[in-house]
Motif scaffolding. Structure first.
Motif, PDB file in Angstrom:
ATOM      1  N   PHE A  25       0.839  -1.189   0.000  1.00  0.00           N
ATOM      2  CA  PHE A  25       0.000   0.000   0.000  1.00  0.00           C
ATOM      3  C   PHE A  25       0.876   1.242   0.000  1.00  0.00           C
ATOM      4  N   THR A  26       0.269   2.350  -0.312  1.00  0.00           N
ATOM      5  CA  THR A  26       0.934   3.637  -0.212  1.00  0.00           C
ATOM      6  C   THR A  26      -0.051   4.619   0.399  1.00  0.00           C
ATOM      7  N   THR A  27       0.437   5.716   0.888  1.00  0.00           N
ATOM      8  CA  THR A  27      -0.415   6.756   1.439  1.00  0.00           C
ATOM      9  C   THR A  27      -0.693   7.769   0.341  1.00  0.00           C
ATOM     10  N   ILE A  28      -1.935   8.156   0.202  1.00  0.00           N
ATOM     11  CA  ILE A  28      -2.282   9.197  -0.766  1.00  0.00           C
ATOM     12  C   ILE A  28      -3.092  10.283  -0.062  1.00  0.00           C
ATOM     13  N   PRO A  29      -3.044  11.502  -0.581  1.00  0.00           N
ATOM     14  CA  PRO A  29      -3.873  12.554   0.007  1.00  0.00           C
ATOM     15  C   PRO A  29      -5.354  12.235  -0.218  1.00  0.00           C
ATOM     16  N   ARG A  30      -6.176  12.576   0.729  1.00  0.00           N
ATOM     17  CA  ARG A  30      -7.623  12.365   0.577  1.00  0.00           C
ATOM     18  C   ARG A  30      -8.196  13.222  -0.551  1.00  0.00           C
ATOM     19  N   THR A  31      -7.418  14.151  -1.010  1.00  0.00           N
ATOM     20  CA  THR A  31      -7.835  15.003  -2.133  1.00  0.00           C
ATOM     21  C   THR A  31      -7.495  14.382  -3.491  1.00  0.00           C
ATOM     22  N   MET A  32      -6.877  13.207  -3.498  1.00  0.00           N
ATOM     23  CA  MET A  32      -6.366  12.620  -4.746  1.00  0.00           C
ATOM     24  C   MET A  32      -7.407  12.528  -5.864  1.00  0.00           C
ATOM     25  N   LEU A  55       2.734   6.570 -10.978  1.00  0.00           N
ATOM     26  CA  LEU A  55       3.948   7.023 -10.300  1.00  0.00           C
ATOM     27  C   LEU A  55       3.758   6.991  -8.787  1.00  0.00           C
ATOM     28  N   TRP A  56       2.612   7.499  -8.346  1.00  0.00           N
ATOM     29  CA  TRP A  56       2.337   7.571  -6.906  1.00  0.00           C
ATOM     30  C   TRP A  56       2.339   6.163  -6.294  1.00  0.00           C
ATOM     31  N   GLY A  57       1.791   5.199  -7.019  1.00  0.00           N
ATOM     32  CA  GLY A  57       1.743   3.836  -6.523  1.00  0.00           C
ATOM     33  C   GLY A  57       3.111   3.184  -6.399  1.00  0.00           C
ATOM     34  N   ARG A  58       4.116   3.738  -7.058  1.00  0.00           N
ATOM     35  CA  ARG A  58       5.481   3.200  -6.986  1.00  0.00           C
ATOM     36  C   ARG A  58       6.355   3.952  -5.994  1.00  0.00           C
ATOM     37  N   ALA A  59       5.902   5.095  -5.542  1.00  0.00           N
ATOM     38  CA  ALA A  59       6.714   5.930  -4.658  1.00  0.00           C
ATOM     39  C   ALA A  59       6.637   5.444  -3.212  1.00  0.00           C
ATOM     40  N   TYR A  60       7.736   5.618  -2.509  1.00  0.00           N
ATOM     41  CA  TYR A  60       7.764   5.408  -1.068  1.00  0.00           C
ATOM     42  C   TYR A  60       7.773   6.785  -0.423  1.00  0.00           C
ATOM     43  N   ASP A  61       8.040   6.870   0.844  1.00  0.00           N
ATOM     44  CA  ASP A  61       7.924   8.146   1.551  1.00  0.00           C
ATOM     45  C   ASP A  61       8.810   9.256   0.990  1.00  0.00           C
ATOM     46  N   GLU A  62       9.924   8.892   0.339  1.00  0.00           N
ATOM     47  CA  GLU A  62      10.812   9.932  -0.198  1.00  0.00           C
ATOM     48  C   GLU A  62      10.279  10.513  -1.512  1.00  0.00           C
ATOM     49  N   MET A  63       9.201   9.926  -2.062  1.00  0.00           N
ATOM     50  CA  MET A  63       8.510  10.383  -3.270  1.00  0.00           C
ATOM     51  C   MET A  63       9.378  10.326  -4.528  1.00  0.00           C
ATOM     52  N   TYR A  64      10.415   9.505  -4.491  1.00  0.00           N
ATOM     53  CA  TYR A  64      11.273   9.267  -5.651  1.00  0.00           C
ATOM     54  C   TYR A  64      10.783   8.018  -6.376  1.00  0.00           C
ATOM     55  N   VAL A  65      10.805   8.071  -7.719  1.00  0.00           N
ATOM     56  CA  VAL A  65      10.401   6.919  -8.526  1.00  0.00           C
ATOM     57  C   VAL A  65      11.421   6.706  -9.637  1.00  0.00           C
ATOM     58  N   PRO A  66      12.067   5.523  -9.677  1.00  0.00           N
ATOM     59  CA  PRO A  66      12.923   5.225 -10.823  1.00  0.00           C
ATOM     60  C   PRO A  66      12.022   4.907 -12.027  1.00  0.00           C
ATOM     61  N   LEU A  67      12.339   5.494 -13.148  1.00  0.00           N
ATOM     62  CA  LEU A  67      11.531   5.277 -14.359  1.00  0.00           C
ATOM     63  C   LEU A  67      12.320   4.395 -15.327  1.00  0.00           C
ATOM     64  N   VAL A 115      10.658  12.705  -9.202  1.00  0.00           N
ATOM     65  CA  VAL A 115      10.270  13.035  -7.837  1.00  0.00           C
ATOM     66  C   VAL A 115       8.875  13.637  -7.939  1.00  0.00           C
ATOM     67  N   ILE A 116       7.978  13.151  -7.099  1.00  0.00           N
ATOM     68  CA  ILE A 116       6.605  13.655  -7.098  1.00  0.00           C
ATOM     69  C   ILE A 116       6.519  14.829  -6.126  1.00  0.00           C
ATOM     70  N   VAL A 117       6.096  15.958  -6.641  1.00  0.00           N
ATOM     71  CA  VAL A 117       5.944  17.176  -5.844  1.00  0.00           C
ATOM     72  C   VAL A 117       4.594  17.107  -5.114  1.00  0.00           C
ATOM     73  N   ASN A 118       4.513  17.728  -3.973  1.00  0.00           N
ATOM     74  CA  ASN A 118       3.238  17.840  -3.259  1.00  0.00           C
ATOM     75  C   ASN A 118       2.194  18.393  -4.243  1.00  0.00           C
ATOM     76  N   PRO A 119       1.131  17.640  -4.542  1.00  0.00           N
ATOM     77  CA  PRO A 119       0.171  18.097  -5.550  1.00  0.00           C
ATOM     78  C   PRO A 119      -0.544  19.385  -5.154  1.00  0.00           C
ATOM     79  N   HIS A 120      -0.704  19.608  -3.855  1.00  0.00           N
ATOM     80  CA  HIS A 120      -1.348  20.849  -3.408  1.00  0.00           C
ATOM     81  C   HIS A 120      -0.461  22.051  -3.724  1.00  0.00           C
ATOM     82  N   LEU A 121       0.840  21.874  -3.544  1.00  0.00           N
ATOM     83  CA  LEU A 121       1.810  22.921  -3.885  1.00  0.00           C
ATOM     84  C   LEU A 121       1.805  23.172  -5.391  1.00  0.00           C
TER      85      LEU A 121
END
Length: 185
Positions: A25-32, A55-67, A115-121
């Motif tokens: 599992f991964t954590t996602i914002p409730r706004t996703m 991408l989000w489903g592959r990211a861990y807490d550091e929000m980095y994803v190898p492509l 790297v996935i940026v905070n979507p709200h930002l």
């Protein structure tokens, strides 16, 4: 829990997916869901929300994803056929242009890392610059949902993105120059 038990009296606990019990599992914002809807509005005609969620489903807490495997990423994002990889790359570029991700090149090509940026930002930056396709209604809905779930980063003033360093061309050496360098050592 009380309402769930009343509405679904025959529900068995083992029928539910519990993140405390299962891995993967991964954590996602409730706004996703709203973020994804806005991404598709911004990429009209070439929706990129499935790429973003992949991408989000592959990211861990550091929000980095190898492509490192674009064919697999494309398939998991729902793209198949001859143009799957090209479609996926186009969606990655759209997400990068909009500021939802940063990418860097590597052995897998010009988009080898993300790297996935905070979507709200990312959405606040787009709103502040008057991005076409970002409607007031949807942005206000995002703010409402953020308040509802206690997401203090929605519509917050945040830092500007870091500048993207220019890519320096690598000087090509001739075989003779390489040989001369090796033989002088």
């Amino acid at each position: 829990m009380e309402l769930r038990a009343k509405l679904f009296p025959d529900l068995k606990e083992e029928e539910l997916w519990a993140r405390q019990k299962y891995d993967g599992f991964t954590t996602i914002p409730r706004t996703m869901p709203l973020v994804m809807s806005i991404i598709d509005d911004l990429t009209k005609g070439a929706p990129a929300s499935s790429t973003y969620l992949e991408l989000w489903g592959r990211a861990y807490d550091e929000m980095y994803v190898p492509l490192n495997n674009p064919d697999v990423h494309a398939f998991h994002a729902g793209f198949t056929g001859q143009r799957a990889k090209r479609t996926w790359v186009q969606r990655i570029e759209s997400l990068a242009e909009l500021g939802f991700i940063y990418t860097a090149g590597g052995t897998s090509g010009k988009h080898a890392h993300a790297v996935i940026v905070n979507p709200h930002l990312a959405l606040k930056r787009l709103k502040d610059k008057g991005q076409p396709g970002l409607t007031t209604d949807k942005y206000n809905a995002l703010v409402e949902r953020g308040i509802e779930v206690g997401a203090k980063d929605v519509d917050a003033d945040m830092p500007e993105p870091p500048p993207v360093p220019p890519i320096k061309p690598v000087a090509k050496k001739t075989a003779a120059a390489t040989f001369a360098q090796i033989s002088t050592k």
